[in-house]
Design a protein around this motif. Structure first.
Motif, mmCIF file in Angstrom:
data_model
loop_
_atom_site.group_PDB
_atom_site.id
_atom_site.type_symbol
_atom_site.label_atom_id
_atom_site.label_comp_id
_atom_site.label_asym_id
_atom_site.label_seq_id
_atom_site.Cartn_x
_atom_site.Cartn_y
_atom_site.Cartn_z
ATOM 1 N N LYS A 13 1.311 8.548 4.062
ATOM 2 C CA LYS A 13 1.806 7.898 2.965
ATOM 3 C C LYS A 13 2.927 6.990 3.165
ATOM 4 O O LYS A 13 3.026 5.613 3.101
ATOM 5 N N LYS A 14 3.931 7.584 3.794
ATOM 6 C CA LYS A 14 5.214 6.835 4.019
ATOM 7 C C LYS A 14 4.881 5.461 4.975
ATOM 8 O O LYS A 14 5.407 4.369 4.629
ATOM 9 N N ASP A 15 3.856 5.665 5.865
ATOM 10 C CA ASP A 15 3.907 4.282 6.818
ATOM 11 C C ASP A 15 2.879 3.477 5.859
ATOM 12 O O ASP A 15 2.961 2.279 6.000
ATOM 13 N N GLY A 50 6.380 -0.882 14.169
ATOM 14 C CA GLY A 50 6.381 0.185 15.111
ATOM 15 C C GLY A 50 5.416 1.282 14.846
ATOM 16 O O GLY A 50 5.456 2.404 15.123
ATOM 17 N N ILE A 51 4.232 0.834 14.080
ATOM 18 C CA ILE A 51 3.260 1.778 13.747
ATOM 19 C C ILE A 51 2.290 1.590 14.685
ATOM 20 O O ILE A 51 1.538 0.473 14.871
ATOM 21 N N PHE A 57 -4.415 4.718 12.063
ATOM 22 C CA PHE A 57 -3.944 3.394 11.897
ATOM 23 C C PHE A 57 -4.609 2.762 12.935
ATOM 24 O O PHE A 57 -4.411 1.622 13.211
ATOM 25 N N GLY A 58 -5.759 3.347 13.686
ATOM 26 C CA GLY A 58 -6.194 2.715 14.913
ATOM 27 C C GLY A 58 -7.509 1.722 14.481
ATOM 28 O O GLY A 58 -8.028 0.918 15.278
ATOM 29 N N VAL A 61 -9.263 -1.617 9.398
ATOM 30 C CA VAL A 61 -8.560 -1.154 7.918
ATOM 31 C C VAL A 61 -8.178 0.091 7.894
ATOM 32 O O VAL A 61 -8.520 1.122 8.664
ATOM 33 N N ILE A 62 -7.347 0.384 6.830
ATOM 34 C CA ILE A 62 -7.081 1.847 6.574
ATOM 35 C C ILE A 62 -7.878 2.269 5.544
ATOM 36 O O ILE A 62 -7.897 1.485 4.303
ATOM 37 N N LEU A 63 -8.262 3.156 5.542
ATOM 38 C CA LEU A 63 -9.267 3.962 4.403
ATOM 39 C C LEU A 63 -8.156 4.431 3.605
ATOM 40 O O LEU A 63 -7.508 5.519 4.018
ATOM 41 N N ALA A 64 -8.173 4.315 2.162
ATOM 42 C CA ALA A 64 -7.210 4.943 1.415
ATOM 43 C C ALA A 64 -8.000 5.316 0.012
ATOM 44 O O ALA A 64 -9.194 4.763 -0.124
ATOM 45 N N PRO A 65 -7.739 6.153 -0.378
ATOM 46 C CA PRO A 65 -8.521 6.821 -1.846
ATOM 47 C C PRO A 65 -8.148 5.796 -2.731
ATOM 48 O O PRO A 65 -7.240 5.091 -2.703
ATOM 49 N N PHE A 66 -9.311 5.359 -3.700
ATOM 50 C CA PHE A 66 -8.939 4.639 -4.876
ATOM 51 C C PHE A 66 -8.244 4.930 -5.904
ATOM 52 O O PHE A 66 -8.470 5.852 -6.466
#
Length: 109
Positions: A13-15, A50-51, A57-58, A61-66
């Motif tokens: 979450k922080k990144d 620096g991520i 993150f590979g 896109v980043i899969l994220a909860p809705f």
């Protein structure tokens, strides 16, 4: 599978927040407006922050909860280049979440 997605998202979450802040900063500078440059700008942002483009993150896109809180942090004009793809556990929960957020807005005079 959705539970695993939530766990990965919370662990990073922080990144994710740093990426969102970076997207907002780029948007404010007008650097997210070009279709030709959009994804290159996002990739450059990862490098600047620096991520590493590995693991969570590979992908492209980043899969994220809705969740409204995260979605609301992204300027609406950036959605086309948003590096996040939001996933909901099921349509019923997404409908209830959207209804709880949008219905009060729709009821305003």
């Amino acid at each position: 599978m959705f539970e695993q997605l939530q766990e990965k998202f919370q662990a990073h979450k922080k990144d994710v927040d740093r990426i969102t802040e970076g997207i907002n900063e780029l948007h404010q500078k007008g650097q997210m407006s070009s279709h030709d440059q959009g994804w290159n700008v996002v990739r450059a942002l990862y490098n600047k922050l620096g991520i590493s483009r590995e693991g969570y993150f590979g992908g492209e896109v980043i899969l994220a909860p809705f969740e409204i809180e995260t979605i609301a942090q992204i300027p609406k004009t950036v959605y086309a280049f948003n590096p996040m793809f939001f996933v909901c556990e099921n349509f019923e929960k997404m409908d209830a979440l959207l209804d709880s957020y949008l219905k009060p807005i729709a009821m305003r005079n």
